[in-house]
Design a protein around this motif. Structure first.
Motif, PDB file in Angstrom:
ATOM      1  N   ILE A  30       0.830  -1.215   0.000  1.00  0.00           N
ATOM      2  CA  ILE A  30       0.000   0.000   0.000  1.00  0.00           C
ATOM      3  C   ILE A  30       0.864   1.265   0.000  1.00  0.00           C
ATOM      4  N   TRP A  31       1.972   1.248   0.780  1.00  0.00           N
ATOM      5  CA  TRP A  31       2.797   2.471   0.847  1.00  0.00           C
ATOM      6  C   TRP A  31       3.637   2.685  -0.417  1.00  0.00           C
ATOM      7  N   SER A  32       3.569   1.758  -1.379  1.00  0.00           N
ATOM      8  CA  SER A  32       4.237   2.016  -2.668  1.00  0.00           C
ATOM      9  C   SER A  32       3.283   2.771  -3.596  1.00  0.00           C
ATOM     10  N   THR A  58     -12.492   2.621  -0.563  1.00  0.00           N
ATOM     11  CA  THR A  58     -12.054   1.614  -1.548  1.00  0.00           C
ATOM     12  C   THR A  58     -11.680   0.312  -0.846  1.00  0.00           C
ATOM     13  N   ARG A  59     -10.934   0.437   0.254  1.00  0.00           N
ATOM     14  CA  ARG A  59     -10.514  -0.784   0.967  1.00  0.00           C
ATOM     15  C   ARG A  59     -11.719  -1.473   1.620  1.00  0.00           C
ATOM     16  N   ARG A  60     -12.684  -0.674   2.144  1.00  0.00           N
ATOM     17  CA  ARG A  60     -13.882  -1.259   2.777  1.00  0.00           C
ATOM     18  C   ARG A  60     -14.705  -2.008   1.733  1.00  0.00           C
ATOM     19  N   MET A 110      -5.868  -3.840  17.596  1.00  0.00           N
ATOM     20  CA  MET A 110      -5.178  -2.696  18.220  1.00  0.00           C
ATOM     21  C   MET A 110      -5.099  -1.470  17.311  1.00  0.00           C
ATOM     22  N   HIS A 111      -5.237  -1.663  15.982  1.00  0.00           N
ATOM     23  CA  HIS A 111      -5.234  -0.516  15.054  1.00  0.00           C
ATOM     24  C   HIS A 111      -6.625  -0.226  14.492  1.00  0.00           C
ATOM     25  N   GLY A 112      -7.658  -0.741  15.165  1.00  0.00           N
ATOM     26  CA  GLY A 112      -9.024  -0.424  14.769  1.00  0.00           C
ATOM     27  C   GLY A 112      -9.606  -1.416  13.775  1.00  0.00           C
ATOM     28  N   HIS A 150     -12.732   4.089  11.864  1.00  0.00           N
ATOM     29  CA  HIS A 150     -12.341   3.698  13.225  1.00  0.00           C
ATOM     30  C   HIS A 150     -10.997   2.971  13.143  1.00  0.00           C
ATOM     31  N   VAL A 151      -9.966   3.727  12.769  1.00  0.00           N
ATOM     32  CA  VAL A 151      -8.626   3.147  12.629  1.00  0.00           C
ATOM     33  C   VAL A 151      -7.641   4.023  13.405  1.00  0.00           C
ATOM     34  N   VAL A 152      -6.475   3.439  13.706  1.00  0.00           N
ATOM     35  CA  VAL A 152      -5.448   4.170  14.461  1.00  0.00           C
ATOM     36  C   VAL A 152      -4.385   4.659  13.482  1.00  0.00           C
ATOM     37  N   HIS A 160      -6.770  -0.617  23.447  1.00  0.00           N
ATOM     38  CA  HIS A 160      -6.729  -1.742  24.405  1.00  0.00           C
ATOM     39  C   HIS A 160      -5.317  -2.097  24.863  1.00  0.00           C
ATOM     40  N   MET A 161      -4.443  -1.082  25.000  1.00  0.00           N
ATOM     41  CA  MET A 161      -3.050  -1.380  25.354  1.00  0.00           C
ATOM     42  C   MET A 161      -2.910  -2.005  26.749  1.00  0.00           C
ATOM     43  N   ASP A 162      -3.777  -1.618  27.693  1.00  0.00           N
ATOM     44  CA  ASP A 162      -3.665  -2.201  29.047  1.00  0.00           C
ATOM     45  C   ASP A 162      -3.902  -3.703  28.995  1.00  0.00           C
TER      46      ASP A 162
HETATM   47  C1  BJW Z   1       4.017 -12.540   4.827  1.00  0.00           C
HETATM   48  C2  BJW Z   1       3.336 -12.943   3.717  1.00  0.00           C
HETATM   49  C3  BJW Z   1       2.804 -14.215   3.771  1.00  0.00           C
HETATM   50  C4  BJW Z   1       4.014 -11.001   3.283  1.00  0.00           C
HETATM   51  N1  BJW Z   1       2.963 -14.962   4.867  1.00  0.00           N
HETATM   52  N2  BJW Z   1       4.184 -13.282   5.901  1.00  0.00           N
HETATM   53  C5  BJW Z   1      10.425   6.519  16.270  1.00  0.00           C
HETATM   54  C6  BJW Z   1      10.779   5.365  16.952  1.00  0.00           C
HETATM   55  C7  BJW Z   1       9.811   4.510  17.479  1.00  0.00           C
HETATM   56  C8  BJW Z   1       8.468   4.794  17.326  1.00  0.00           C
HETATM   57  C9  BJW Z   1       8.102   5.936  16.654  1.00  0.00           C
HETATM   58  C10 BJW Z   1       9.074   6.781  16.138  1.00  0.00           C
HETATM   59  N3  BJW Z   1       8.424   7.800  15.496  1.00  0.00           N
HETATM   60  C11 BJW Z   1       7.099   7.607  15.622  1.00  0.00           C
HETATM   61  C12 BJW Z   1       6.880   6.478  16.323  1.00  0.00           C
HETATM   62  C13 BJW Z   1       5.564   5.893  16.651  1.00  0.00           C
HETATM   63  C14 BJW Z   1       4.849   5.342  15.445  1.00  0.00           C
HETATM   64  C15 BJW Z   1       5.773   4.391  14.695  1.00  0.00           C
HETATM   65  O1  BJW Z   1       5.940   3.238  15.028  1.00  0.00           O
HETATM   66  N4  BJW Z   1       6.413   4.861  13.627  1.00  0.00           N
HETATM   67  C16 BJW Z   1       7.365   4.019  12.904  1.00  0.00           C
HETATM   68  C17 BJW Z   1       7.048   4.038  11.432  1.00  0.00           C
HETATM   69  C18 BJW Z   1       8.753   4.472  13.250  1.00  0.00           C
HETATM   70  N5  BJW Z   1       3.696   4.621  15.943  1.00  0.00           N
HETATM   71  C19 BJW Z   1       2.549   5.225  16.186  1.00  0.00           C
HETATM   72  O2  BJW Z   1       2.372   6.405  15.938  1.00  0.00           O
HETATM   73  C20 BJW Z   1       1.478   4.407  16.856  1.00  0.00           C
HETATM   74  N6  BJW Z   1       1.038   5.071  18.037  1.00  0.00           N
HETATM   75  C21 BJW Z   1       1.848   5.264  19.093  1.00  0.00           C
HETATM   76  O3  BJW Z   1       3.016   4.892  19.092  1.00  0.00           O
HETATM   77  O4  BJW Z   1       1.251   5.868  20.174  1.00  0.00           O
HETATM   78  C22 BJW Z   1       2.059   6.145  21.327  1.00  0.00           C
HETATM   79  C23 BJW Z   1       2.284   4.993  22.253  1.00  0.00           C
HETATM   80  C24 BJW Z   1       3.450   4.901  22.993  1.00  0.00           C
HETATM   81  C25 BJW Z   1       3.662   3.830  23.853  1.00  0.00           C
HETATM   82  C26 BJW Z   1       2.699   2.845  24.021  1.00  0.00           C
HETATM   83  C27 BJW Z   1       1.547   2.945  23.301  1.00  0.00           C
HETATM   84  C28 BJW Z   1       1.352   3.992  22.419  1.00  0.00           C
HETATM   85  C29 BJW Z   1       0.294   4.219  15.933  1.00  0.00           C
HETATM   86  C30 BJW Z   1       0.631   3.362  14.774  1.00  0.00           C
HETATM   87  C31 BJW Z   1      -0.562   3.286  13.809  1.00  0.00           C
HETATM   88  C32 BJW Z   1      -0.277   2.411  12.590  1.00  0.00           C
HETATM   89  N7  BJW Z   1      -1.344   2.525  11.680  1.00  0.00           N
HETATM   90  C33 BJW Z   1      -1.333   1.724  10.448  1.00  0.00           C
HETATM   91  C34 BJW Z   1      -2.571   2.127   9.601  1.00  0.00           C
HETATM   92  C35 BJW Z   1      -3.836   1.566  10.293  1.00  0.00           C
HETATM   93  C36 BJW Z   1      -5.050   1.568   9.459  1.00  0.00           C
HETATM   94  C37 BJW Z   1      -4.898   1.009   8.062  1.00  0.00           C
HETATM   95  O5  BJW Z   1      -4.781  -0.222   7.853  1.00  0.00           O
HETATM   96  O6  BJW Z   1      -4.946   1.832   7.168  1.00  0.00           O
HETATM   97  O7  BJW Z   1      -1.375   0.334  10.763  1.00  0.00           O
HETATM   98  S1  BJW Z   1       0.184   1.890   9.510  1.00  0.00           S
HETATM   99  C38 BJW Z   1       0.253   0.204   9.000  1.00  0.00           C
HETATM  100  O8  BJW Z   1       1.441  -0.436   9.573  1.00  0.00           O
HETATM  101  C39 BJW Z   1      -0.977  -0.477   9.632  1.00  0.00           C
HETATM  102  C40 BJW Z   1      -0.377  -1.780  10.084  1.00  0.00           C
HETATM  103  O9  BJW Z   1      -1.177  -2.354  11.087  1.00  0.00           O
HETATM  104  C41 BJW Z   1       1.005  -1.390  10.546  1.00  0.00           C
HETATM  105  C42 BJW Z   1       1.977  -2.540  10.627  1.00  0.00           C
HETATM  106  O10 BJW Z   1       2.211  -3.092   9.361  1.00  0.00           O
HETATM  107  P1  BJW Z   1       2.472  -4.655   9.209  1.00  0.00           P
HETATM  108  O11 BJW Z   1       1.261  -5.396   9.579  1.00  0.00           O
HETATM  109  O12 BJW Z   1       3.722  -5.023   9.910  1.00  0.00           O
HETATM  110  O13 BJW Z   1       2.625  -4.778   7.612  1.00  0.00           O
HETATM  111  P2  BJW Z   1       3.947  -4.637   6.721  1.00  0.00           P
HETATM  112  O14 BJW Z   1       3.517  -4.435   5.330  1.00  0.00           O
HETATM  113  O15 BJW Z   1       4.895  -3.670   7.275  1.00  0.00           O
HETATM  114  O16 BJW Z   1       4.643  -6.079   6.865  1.00  0.00           O
HETATM  115  C43 BJW Z   1       4.069  -7.233   6.310  1.00  0.00           C
HETATM  116  C44 BJW Z   1       4.957  -8.425   6.654  1.00  0.00           C
HETATM  117  O17 BJW Z   1       4.314  -9.606   6.189  1.00  0.00           O
HETATM  118  C45 BJW Z   1       6.331  -8.375   5.975  1.00  0.00           C
HETATM  119  O18 BJW Z   1       7.323  -8.717   6.933  1.00  0.00           O
HETATM  120  C46 BJW Z   1       6.251  -9.470   4.896  1.00  0.00           C
HETATM  121  O19 BJW Z   1       7.476 -10.145   4.674  1.00  0.00           O
HETATM  122  C47 BJW Z   1       5.252 -10.418   5.509  1.00  0.00           C
HETATM  123  N8  BJW Z   1       4.496 -11.201   4.549  1.00  0.00           N
HETATM  124  N9  BJW Z   1       3.392 -11.907   2.757  1.00  0.00           N
HETATM  125  C48 BJW Z   1       3.687 -14.420   5.893  1.00  0.00           C
HETATM  126  N10 BJW Z   1       2.138 -14.711   2.690  1.00  0.00           N
END
Ligand code: BJW
Length: 237
Positions: A30-32, A58-60, A110-112, A150-152, A160-162
């Motif tokens: 998606i990010w590409s 579109t995704r829904r 956790m992400h809605g 309703h997404v994060v 639900h972090m607790d």
């Molecule tokens: C296969 C496969 C197959 C392929 N079989 N495997 C600097 C340092 C640290 C943290 C931060 C920082 N700057 C900012 C932050 C915080 C930030 C963050 O992490 N940023 C980073 C980018 C650095 N995070 C936040 O802002 C979060 N909130 C937060 O931190 O609040 C404060 C807090 C502090 C302390 C405790 C609690 C809270 C919120 C993050 C929200 C993310 N939202 C999204 C969009 C949601 C809605 C939507 O879907 O549109 O969530 S972004 C997107 O990434 C989505 C996903 O859930 C999330 C993770 O992605 P995922 O699932 O890992 O997917 P991919 O594509 O990355 O990986 C897929 C994997 O599958 C790959 O490894 C493939 O190899 C594999 N794969 N096919 C098995 N067939």
């Protein structure tokens, strides 16, 4: 692992890839195609709500009307919950409903959830399976233009972090499936469990994630093959 030990399973976009849903950070992900700053941040929504609503509409629509079904990995996790004598908690970062459709009940999104919207003013969530218009009216507080998916988004607090940290502190096994380990706090769960010192940690993924070296065990391959085999192993002990 003893009979009543509890298991926490973290899932990411990779588990739904073989069901036909795109991941985020893979080459064709998606990010590409869209900039996350435009569609997955509160600022992006403020700047251009129509673009963000269109992205989620579109995704829904694809999730509701497309040929999207749970795959063998989702089904295996539902079987594990049914047959394991202790607690099995699935914490998913995914906003799709494929774990529910497979039969998983003890589940945290956790992400809605894509099939819910909420009001940005009164905060009430609603089940929603249609397109959402920018000027739609909140069914509860009747404000116009305040409804959002309703997404994060980045910078917002995951849900639900607790409950999640409580389960991580108690678990004897932590399994991470199909997540790249780029996004916190989910990417930090393995370290939380490792610090607790008692649990086994395992990653099941197509390729090593960012935090792969923190896991005690890693297995690489498609989720639809690795997860059913792993569940079978656990249940036949
Ligand atoms: C296969 C496969 C197959 C392929 N079989 N495997 C600097 C340092 C640290 C943290 C931060 C920082 N700057 C900012 C932050 C915080 C930030 C963050 O992490 N940023 C980073 C980018 C650095 N995070 C936040 O802002 C979060 N909130 C937060 O931190 O609040 C404060 C807090 C502090 C302390 C405790 C609690 C809270 C919120 C993050 C929200 C993310 N939202 C999204 C969009 C949601 C809605 C939507 O879907 O549109 O969530 S972004 C997107 O990434 C989505 C996903 O859930 C999330 C993770 O992605 P995922 O699932 O890992 O997917 P991919 O594509 O990355 O990986 C897929 C994997 O599958 C790959 O490894 C493939 O190899 C594999 N794969 N096919 C098995 N067939």
């Amino acid at each position: 692992m003893a009979g009543k030990d509890s298991i926490v399973i973290l899932t990411g976009a990779g588990i739904s890839k073989e069901s036909g849903l795109d991941t985020f950070r893979d080459k064709d992900g998606i990010w590409s195609k869209v900039r996350l700053e435009d569609v997955a941040t509160p600022d992006g929504f403020r700047r251009d709500p129509a673009r963000v609503q269109a992205f989620y509409n579109t995704r829904r629509r694809n999730l509701v009307e497309g040929d999207i079904r749970p795959n063998a990995a989702h089904l295996a996790l539902a079987r594990l919950e049914r047959e394991w004598p202790g607690e099995v908690l699935v914490v998913t970062q995914n906003i799709d409903d494929l774990h529910e459709r497979a039969g998983t009940e003890n589940l945290i999104h956790m992400h809605g959830e894509l099939l819910k919207i909420r009001c940005g003013k009164c905060a009430r969530p609603f089940a929603w399976s249609e397109d959402l218009a920018v000027d739609a009216k909140c069914p509860d507080c009747h404000r116009t233009g305040s409804l959002r998916p309703h997404v994060v988004w980045f910078g917002e607090m995951p849900l639900h972090m607790d409950r999640i940290f409580d389960a991580l502190a108690r678990c004897a096994l932590f399994v991470s499936i199909g997540t790249s380990g780029h996004v916190y706090p989910a990417a930090g769960f393995v370290q939380t469990v490792a610090n607790q010192g008692r649990a086994h940690t395992i990653e099941l993924n197509l390729e090593p994630s960012e935090g792969a070296s923190l896991f005690r065990e890693t297995r690489m391959g498609p989720a639809s093959q690795l997860v059913p085999a792993f569940v079978e192993e656990l249940l036949s002990r």
